[in-house]
Design a protein around this motif. Structure first.
Motif, mmCIF file in Angstrom:
data_model
loop_
_atom_site.group_PDB
_atom_site.id
_atom_site.type_symbol
_atom_site.label_atom_id
_atom_site.label_comp_id
_atom_site.label_asym_id
_atom_site.label_seq_id
_atom_site.Cartn_x
_atom_site.Cartn_y
_atom_site.Cartn_z
ATOM 1 N N THR A 36 37.269 57.404 40.082
ATOM 2 C CA THR A 36 35.181 56.660 40.570
ATOM 3 C C THR A 36 35.388 57.216 41.455
ATOM 4 O O THR A 36 33.790 57.581 41.904
ATOM 5 C CB THR A 36 36.098 55.267 41.071
ATOM 6 N N ASN A 55 23.047 51.994 34.267
ATOM 7 C CA ASN A 55 23.675 52.402 33.186
ATOM 8 C C ASN A 55 25.006 53.676 33.855
ATOM 9 O O ASN A 55 23.875 54.701 34.096
ATOM 10 C CB ASN A 55 23.708 52.300 31.935
ATOM 11 N N GLU A 67 37.867 52.899 35.760
ATOM 12 C CA GLU A 67 37.459 51.200 35.085
ATOM 13 C C GLU A 67 35.929 50.975 34.505
ATOM 14 O O GLU A 67 35.540 51.473 34.495
ATOM 15 C CB GLU A 67 37.095 50.288 36.851
ATOM 16 N N ASP A 68 35.401 49.154 34.127
ATOM 17 C CA ASP A 68 34.362 49.474 33.101
ATOM 18 C C ASP A 68 33.000 48.738 34.200
ATOM 19 O O ASP A 68 32.157 48.584 33.719
ATOM 20 C CB ASP A 68 34.867 48.608 32.384
ATOM 21 N N THR A 69 32.882 49.606 35.079
ATOM 22 C CA THR A 69 32.283 49.144 36.293
ATOM 23 C C THR A 69 32.306 49.846 37.911
ATOM 24 O O THR A 69 33.663 49.684 38.547
ATOM 25 C CB THR A 69 32.063 47.850 36.897
ATOM 26 N N ASP A 71 30.672 49.801 41.207
ATOM 27 C CA ASP A 71 29.531 49.081 42.700
ATOM 28 C C ASP A 71 28.370 48.016 41.182
ATOM 29 O O ASP A 71 27.549 48.275 41.758
ATOM 30 C CB ASP A 71 28.916 49.694 43.113
ATOM 31 N N SER A 72 28.846 47.088 40.274
ATOM 32 C CA SER A 72 28.537 46.414 39.394
ATOM 33 C C SER A 72 27.433 47.088 38.426
ATOM 34 O O SER A 72 27.315 46.251 37.864
ATOM 35 C CB SER A 72 27.778 45.613 40.359
ATOM 36 N N ILE A 73 27.646 48.176 39.082
ATOM 37 C CA ILE A 73 26.906 48.790 37.330
ATOM 38 C C ILE A 73 28.127 49.482 35.920
ATOM 39 O O ILE A 73 28.979 50.072 36.500
ATOM 40 C CB ILE A 73 26.613 50.596 37.763
ATOM 41 N N PRO A 74 27.522 49.091 35.156
ATOM 42 C CA PRO A 74 28.330 48.894 33.136
ATOM 43 C C PRO A 74 28.530 50.447 33.318
ATOM 44 O O PRO A 74 27.937 51.423 33.146
ATOM 45 C CB PRO A 74 27.287 48.240 32.801
ATOM 46 N N LEU A 75 29.938 50.908 33.195
ATOM 47 C CA LEU A 75 30.518 51.443 33.019
ATOM 48 C C LEU A 75 30.531 52.180 31.401
ATOM 49 O O LEU A 75 31.427 51.513 30.988
ATOM 50 C CB LEU A 75 31.996 52.204 33.574
#
Length: 273
Positions: A36, A55, A67-69, A71-75
């Protein structure tokens, strides 16, 4: 303004495509550990307003471990086969129900589109990494532009044996086709860097071209769409084309094909989010 961003983590380079208002911007950074902090560092360097990012797509390397996000942005994690396929379809605006893509990066991968899905047909460990590694060992440079400059001046025929030199004929094969790469080096001690670069570039191209046309014939297509950087080098592309011509297969090349996987990741986002 809404922004979508794609990262393609390669062994050598990390390619980034930023889509703003359906327009794409292209960037490339030396690869670091896929984590990240590296993504955030790049976004900071590019002065991206993270509040406008909807996105982030990632492909290549160990990106599936992220991870899947952020800063709350979908990864969104995209398999490389999907990125390759979507990238070629976007770049070349392909409408065919069946087609084949060859990704020419550090190694080489062949991807087919059949029955409305992308499939990995096979791959080889020969590619841009091979060209750079062998060039570093033999002519002390691993920079693609320098290798290309030397190869253009050089003459591979001082090192390679051609079919017409070693046999009378083999079917309908052109006598100018390579019979053996570097075979003349066995009996030579005064080798030019230019000739070595020429022979190396041609050899990598011929190997890529051979695996490409064999997979194309198995898939039943006579067109191949190339992405990746090494096939943009003219001396490598010439080697590819010589092999494709043996099978009557057409190679297609495109500006920005070096960003093919990252473009594919953006196209995947557009189609699935």
């Amino acid at each position: 303004m809404l922004i979508k961003i794609a990262f393609d983590f390669g062994i050598t380079n990390t390619d980034i495509v930023i889509q703003k208002n359906n327009q794409m911007e292209f960037y490339s950074f030396p690869s670091e550990k896929v984590e990240t902090s590296f993504i955030l560092k790049i976004l900071n360097d590019l002065k991206v307003d993270i509040n406008q990012v909807t996105n982030i797509a990632v492909t290549g390397g160990k990106s599936s471990d992220l991870e899947d996000t952020i800063d709350s942005i979908p990864l969104v994690k995209i398999n490389e086969v999907q990125a390759i396929g979507y990238g070629a379809r976007e770049l070349y605006e392909i409408k065919d129900s069946k087609f084949m893509v060859v990704s020419t990066g550090t190694g080489t991968a062949c991807v087919g589109y059949l029955n409305k899905k992308f499939t990995h047909l096979g791959g080889i460990s020969i590619g841009g990494g091979t060209l750079q590694g062998l060039s570093k060992l033999t002519i002390d440079t691993n920079k693609p532009n320098e290798i290309e400059e030397l190869a253009i001046i050089g003459d591979k025929n001082n090192l390679d044996s051609l079919i017409g030199e070693v046999v009378n004929n083999i079917g309908a094969l052109d006598p100018e086709i390579t019979a053996s790469n570097f075979s003349k080096a066995r009996n030579s001690s005064n080798l030019s860097n230019n000739d070595i670069a020429s022979s190396l570039s041609n050899m990598v191209g011929e190997v890529i071209g051979t695996v490409a046309y064999l997979n194309a014939l198995l898939l039943g297509v006579d067109n191949i769409y190339f992405i990746g950087r090494v096939s943009t080098l003219n001396t490598v592309k010439n080697g590819i084309e010589k092999r494709l011509n043996l099978a009557g297969v057409k190679g297609n090349y495109m500006k920005n094909q070096g960003f093919g996987n990252a473009i594919g990741a953006i196209a995947y986002l557009d189609a699935n989010t």
